[in-house]
Design a protein around this motif. Sequence first.
Motif, PDB file in Angstrom:
ATOM      1  N   LEU A 194       0.828  -1.202   0.000  1.00 21.84           N
ATOM      2  CA  LEU A 194       0.000   0.000   0.000  1.00 21.84           C
ATOM      3  C   LEU A 194       0.863   1.253   0.000  1.00 21.84           C
ATOM      4  CD1 LEU A 194      -2.833  -1.013   2.483  1.00 21.84           C
ATOM      5  CD2 LEU A 194      -2.878  -1.015  -0.003  1.00 21.84           C
ATOM      6  N   SER A 213      -3.192   9.603   1.597  1.00 20.33           N
ATOM      7  CA  SER A 213      -4.505   9.016   1.358  1.00 20.33           C
ATOM      8  C   SER A 213      -4.768   7.954   2.412  1.00 20.33           C
ATOM      9  CB  SER A 213      -4.533   8.384  -0.033  1.00 20.33           C
ATOM     10  OG  SER A 213      -3.632   7.298  -0.044  1.00 20.33           O
ATOM     11  N   PRO A 214      -6.030   7.603   2.611  1.00 13.93           N
ATOM     12  CA  PRO A 214      -6.326   6.545   3.596  1.00 13.93           C
ATOM     13  C   PRO A 214      -5.578   5.261   3.310  1.00 13.93           C
ATOM     14  CG  PRO A 214      -8.324   7.649   2.941  1.00 13.93           C
ATOM     15  CD  PRO A 214      -7.242   8.198   2.082  1.00 13.93           C
ATOM     16  N   LEU A 215      -5.439   4.946   2.057  1.00 12.52           N
ATOM     17  CA  LEU A 215      -4.777   3.685   1.732  1.00 12.52           C
ATOM     18  C   LEU A 215      -3.321   3.705   2.201  1.00 12.52           C
ATOM     19  CD1 LEU A 215      -6.125   1.343   0.529  1.00 12.52           C
ATOM     20  CD2 LEU A 215      -5.383   2.034  -1.744  1.00 12.52           C
ATOM     21  N   SER A 217      -2.196   5.571   4.623  1.00 15.04           N
ATOM     22  CA  SER A 217      -2.183   5.542   6.088  1.00 15.04           C
ATOM     23  C   SER A 217      -2.411   4.118   6.579  1.00 15.04           C
ATOM     24  CB  SER A 217      -3.281   6.443   6.637  1.00 15.04           C
ATOM     25  OG  SER A 217      -3.214   7.689   6.008  1.00 15.04           O
ATOM     26  N   LEU A 218      -3.302   3.420   5.906  1.00 13.19           N
ATOM     27  CA  LEU A 218      -3.537   2.028   6.274  1.00 13.19           C
ATOM     28  C   LEU A 218      -2.249   1.231   6.151  1.00 13.19           C
ATOM     29  CD1 LEU A 218      -5.839   0.080   7.029  1.00 13.19           C
ATOM     30  CD2 LEU A 218      -6.012  -0.488   4.620  1.00 13.19           C
TER      31      LEU A 218
END
Lengths: 511, 515, 99, 611, 164
Positions: A194, A213-215, A217-218
Amino acid sequence: MSSLAWLTGMHVLNIEVMLAICALVLLLADIIMPHGDKKVLGWVAAAELLLCLVATFVLDLQGSALSEAYFGDPMAVFFKRLFLVSGLVAILGSMEHIAQIAPRRQGEYYMLLLFSITGMCLLAGARNLVLLLVAFEFMSIPLYVMAAYAKTGPEFETTQHRNKPKWTEPAEGAFKLFIIAAVSAGITVYGLSLVYGATGSTDIKMIREASSSPLFSLGLVMLLVGFGFKLGAAPFHMWVPDTYQGAPTPFVSFLSAAPKAAAIAALAQILLGGALTHSSKWTPLLLVVIVGSLLLGNTLALVQSNTKRLLAFSGVAQIGFPLMALVAVTPTGVASGQTEGLAAGLFYLAAYVVANMGLFLVIEVLETAQPHRTFAQQDMNVLSTFAGLGKRAPGLAMAALLFLLSLAGIPFVVGFWAKLYVFLAVWQAGYGWLVVLGAVLSVVGLFYYLRIARAIYMDHEPERTKPLSTPTTISIAIGFCLAATVITGLYPNPLIEAARQAAQAFLLSGG
Amino acid sequence: MNHLLEIIIAAPFVAALVILALPSEQTMNMRIVALLGAGVSLVGSVVVAFQYDMGVGGVQMLNSYPIVPSLGINLTLGVDGWGVSLLLLTGLIIFTGVFASWTLTDRVKEFHVFLLVLVAGVFGVFVSLDLFIFFLFYEIAVLPMYLLIGIWGSSHKVAEAGPFRFVWRMLDIGGKEYAAMKLTLMLLVGSALIIAAMIAMYLEANLTSFDMLRLENVTFSHSLQFWAFPFLWIGFGTLGGVWPFHTWSPDGHASAPTAVSMLHAGVLMKLGAFGVIRVGMMLLPEGAQEWVWLVGGIAAINVIYGALGALWQKDLKYVVAYSSVSHMGLVMLGAATLSVAGWNGAIYQMFAHGLMTGLLFALVGIVYDRADHTRHIPDFGGFGRKMPGVAVFFTIACLSSLGMPGFAGFVAEWLVFLGAWTGQQFWWAMIGIVGAWVTAIYILRVSKNIFWGPGPSDRWKNISDARGQEWFPLWVLGGGLIVFGIWPNLILDFIDLATSTYLPSVTSLAMEVHP
Amino acid sequence: MTLAAYLIVAAAVFCCGLYGVLTRRNAIGMLIGVELMANAGNINLIAFSRFLGQVDGQVFTLFAIALTVAEVVVGLALVLLLYRSRKNIDVVQASEMKG
Amino acid sequence: MSTSLLILLTLFTPVGAALTLGLLPNFRRAGRPAEYLSVAAAFVSLIAATVLFIRQQLVSDATPLLDTHIRWLSHNGKSLVEVGATIDGISAPMLLVVALVAFCVQLYSMGYLAGESGDARGRYFTYQSLFIFAMEAMVVAPNAFQVFMGWELVGMCSYLLIGHYYQKPSAARASLKAFWVTKFADMGLLFGLLVLFTVGGSFGWDSTTVTSLGSSGATAVAALFLLAVVGKSAQFPLHIWLPDAMEGPTPVSALLHAATMVAAGVYLIVRTYPIFAAAPDVLTVMAYLGAFTAFFAACVAMVQTDIKKLLAYSTCSQLGYMVAALGTGSLMGGYFHLSTHACFKALLFLAAGSFIHAVHSNEMENMGGLWAKMKLSAILFIIGSLALAGLPGLSGFFSKEVILEELSHSGHALPFVACMLTAGMTAFYMTKACLLAIFGPPSEGARHAHESPKTMLLPMGILAALSLVAGFGGTMLAQMYGVEYAFHFGTTGIIATALGFAGIGLALFAYLPSRRANNPFGALTSVGSFIRYGAVDRTAAFAYRNGLCKIGAAIGWFDRYVVDGVMNLTGWLPLVAAQRLRRIQTGVVTDYVYGVIVGLIVLIAMGTVFK
Amino acid sequence: MMLEYVAFGIISTAIVGSAIGAVTSRNLVHSVLFLASTLLSTAVLYVHLESALIAGIQVILYTGGVITLMLFGILLTDDTHAVTRQNRSTGHLAGGIGALAMFGFIIASIHQSALPSLPQTFDINAKSIGFAFLTKHLLAFEALSLLLLAALVGAVVLARRSDP
């Protein structure tokens, strides 16, 4: 690229190359040597590590290699020395034990240890996600094997008649370690994918420019978890006590020290070297992990009766402090030249490594003196092993006491400075509550450290004990740890300066 | 360059190292080495008192050695008027303490090593001018206590009762290990608070220095002063026996061996109170002024509560321990007045109480040793006939304790009361004076129950007076009580010199009580 | 096809693997779950590599595959060891050490 | 010889003796040498005090002969408290009285204690020497602070000396009681000092201080000082310790609990009279309190059978006289009576001690018939009794007359009447004592009695002589005090003398050996014992047992089980939590994986990922 | 375009379907075969993503290596067929919740992230991969070789029956 220009700067890899060669030499020597006294291989390995350690002071290790995939800076050198020292101590501590439980497999043991250290050294300088992952696994895989390094065989048949086989711990502990590691590796790879997707590069420094982006951060969260397992930070710590209990004690002394430091190095690379600009994403998560580690580690250690398990949980709590130090590195702080956080973390790790390893080696000595030593450590490393040590071996007792005090953060041993330094940095970063929490919980920690001290000095000696004999190798190792603990405790400045330089070089010059 | 202070601190350390190196069967040599170490420190303290230039005042014999320059941590040693008196106290107590533990036979080596390390820490605290080093020595002084009590202490039974009786199932209440653990943990929770306040001060001052002389000139923000002062007060105060964090003290003292009790009640508890004044009040004057109402109120509670609590005790050491709680309340009371008389009284009370409680514990130790390791007061009676010397010194200690003129305790109490009275908090003084009266009741009753009356009964027919080296601490400490009671200015001049320089910068409340 | 589609497939595989790890009592069964999780990461890498037009993802995948293999080798050896001493590879039963 | 040297000799020879004895245990335990040293010191002190007295007497005006002090406590670089010595018209006579009585008692003690062990005697003389120093230091105090220190020290000596027979439970109890009660009262003095210093600005009693004290300040100080006086001088209701204090050796009773220490309270008032003078309300209270005590104690004395207790109550009563006199504003009355009382009461105690020494009992019944065996002692006792009863011409007569005269003019009618009655009662109980102890039916003890040795008789003789003639020194004393005094035998005197003779007559009537069978005052005994044991003592004991000790027990329990209980609970909670919590470490690796996954999910669920 | 969708649908169904099979099958051997199916399908997906080289390696290493190893593992740990081959599962609910929660989070993240669209040009071939291997990733490559050696030695050490 037609020339060999990419080969310039390879000198920074001197230590890794030396280590790899040393490991291979060991392998060859092992093959060539007849099945006799392979104990000499331990000495060879120790000499090799010593050589490498000396080399870190002699050779020039500054610079970068391979399009900056690998970077040699003072921090990498700091970590390398730390790994080499802990490896040296571990080898000295292991020699008797390994010669006893696995006389035929000694060469492999030392080779694996050296490989693991090679991986760690690579990790310390890795500036590329691919290299980071490979180095991390390179460090880890030998550990799974060594964790299961206990004798199976004749004992298996003689104890067949018992209801429950008692000697399964090494396999069980190692297996638990392996499963958690494999799951974590899966999570790590997924997280790395990711992060790669968000940055479009495998260079760690590119993470700085990534849009959050959230991805992405994930991915960061997953990396945190993936490396957090090796730290033994809560709640990824659950394998720790079982593995420690089952594994050979000298190896545990290594496992509890160097890989944790390496994992901190990896986290520092990713979080500070890369994702510092995204600190708002990971700082709260790290705080949760820290608080969880401090609380769970300290609490669960309170009721352990097995010393190795106790120290395992204490290690869970201890790792909260270097993590705190990571939290203490903030983008604004770095912008204004504050690098105390990382410096404190490095210093803490060094302090922790010597004290923790020394303590485990003391346990090793005590286990050897147990009346019915089987090689599975069952029922042997309970607190009663320490009972009466103050009378049986005053010197060893004093050493154990000083290690305990260092872990608890009491002057005039090095742990005191380490804890205070971390607190200083953490407060500076604005986490006063964390300091108070950490300080109060270290008092809880003192409770179980003092339980050991109590066993050493106040409890009565168990009746059936073999006379206590400390092998020379272990004496040297313990003596070294003790000297480091006390001397650095009395005059910590050189180590603090080294840590500060390392941190400054890493945080301020890299960008 | 004058290196006396370094010598004073180093002597016990060196002695400890030498003892470590001695073979474990040479117990007499160990004692002698310990005595030499303590003696060097004592002589050093006396010399410091003589060399201290009263005309100049302030901090003298200042030496500084860098430890961690980049963080501003230096081993800065210097002595002021307070330091002179407290060094002397520590020297006296440890020197006599070594004598008091002369008869100890179990693990002599470790005992003296821990004892000397502890003392080095105490000396260090009193002359440290670097906040970090101050704290470092403070911690060094606190921790050996765990082992000293845990190994050489004694256990006793505590009846299972009260609303929390279920804890008995898990904790060995009354055991020496329990007492040692409780003491250590409570004191270190206090340390945790000190750490927080210390770091906050260091960072806010932004001097990259822990030098207390420099930090004194920093005006910290009001919010920091407001929260950090209670931290320091409770942090140090736990060791100073501040209610309700005093409960380590009765159990700890009751379990500790003689010399350790002497040292602990005599010197160590003073570190706490000293810390509150030296660090809390002097570095955070505004915070101190905000909080003195509570500090003094709690101190007043300490005085009367400790005295009344002592009234109930049947165990000799508990009585003395509660009396320490009560008397340390007087120290804090004096400190809270923020007046010259109050501070003089507080420091003088540290000195006087140190001698007094050291003497009491030495005597209790002798009684305990003779009386088959019993401390149950109702079992005693009529010992005066068999141990007249002990009885006399016990009476001296009692009289000093209840504030009899001619004994050092009186001077201190009087100054504290005067300070409290002038500090617009006259009820503190009233409580203090009533507390002194209650002290007269419980302490003389104990003296009567042990030494007076018919007897001793057949059970005690073999008891005997102090003998040999046991006399030494009695004479020195008892004599000290009287000498410094008759001529308090021997010490008070030093104390007053420091107080009168320090106080004006701390508070505008410093009242000029003299016309 | 959008990148999201590939990522969702990978996520599904990852979660299947996770489910396997969490529910299997057989050690080899758990290993299978782990393999699936690793495979999901690889799918992600390849997809990103394709959509970013960048080579590193593929290299990364190669390394990841190799690492997984190495892990499986050691893991199976450990399973064997476990089996030898216990005569089964039920992870619920391999819980001598706890607390 | 210079005045300073003289005062040094006065004060420091006794304390030197005490110190020597204290520091040389073997010398002390030898007994006899210790006695010699102590007596010699007392003698030197007496000589020096006498010289000082004469010199002061020769100073025509009221200027002090000596006023010297040095810094004792520093405060802000200046002096907070000073110690020193002031010899003036007030202190010089008292100094002489103290030194004189002390020397007599010391000399007497050599004989009285001859039967005891060297150890006990050594201890006794050490304390006695210390007492002399403390008392004298208090007397010559230049400020109230030193008065307080001396005051406390004499209290300490009293405690130690009452406990001389410490093996006797009653003696041990009595010494504690004496100390606790007086120490309770001393809180008043301590508070008074604080007020005096903070409001008045110094510890002195000079006019500046009194002025700055103001009316309310002076009242506060005087009232607080009065509390201390009530304790030390055994005024109602804090007189309860004095009768018990008779557990000490009789010479101690003579010196401390009759002549000097108990008079310290009166001396305090005399010394700080400027302050009291500024507090008229307090003076009124004193007049009533003193008169009531005088009357009350005389009542109780009438029913005593123990000769020392009788004398003790008599002391209470006479101290009441002094306090009442001072309450009327008569410095002369209080102080003159103090001096004469010191002589004859000490004489009485010593004579009584002589009897006790002979018969080994305090009960007057056991002394009957001593006339035959020890005429000298008996005569001396009778002289003392008559002086106390106020037989005209004897010392008690003069001083008592002054008091009664002043009372009659003061306008306090009730105190006056009470004191007049007391005069008669005094004569009654003293006569009774003489009749019972000396002329009563021969008892078992008296059969083996011998006259006391010369060391005991000589001091008694000195005191008897003084008792006879001291009354004529009034003029001289008044001159030293700086007050007007001219003796005139007026109506009050006549009535008082008449009452005295009536008392003697009544006692003869009741207690003549021939009439003993039908004692008309038998009923009084039960009333007396009710007063004695029923009210004040019981209340105090109740307050101690059920008040103080119960509070102490409650606090002790609270501390152990609640405050400490909470601390224990704090330690207990993590342990229990850990025991519960360790169950999550199941040992099954799946659960460990759950740990990782739950951790991961929690971290994601914290939401920073989606922000 | 349509064809691509269909192809992707088939491939992804195969991948996910066999993955589900691998984790739910009651027979261990079946599980392994389902795993093989997943891995092969993934290789097809790689081809679909124009990464043929990786697909090849996936088939060789994974399917050839891992699956074989696992089957060996099953055989070696197979004393009593009935017991070991049974691939029991427990805690379906908790596991399901955990897996679904993870899935939900990942989907949510994908949904909220801006993702790149398919670039027009794509010229990654075996050569460029090889070049990357031998320049930037040379060190990792070398380390990997040592790692595999370590794993090998480790496996041998573990699998050796015992010391004499």
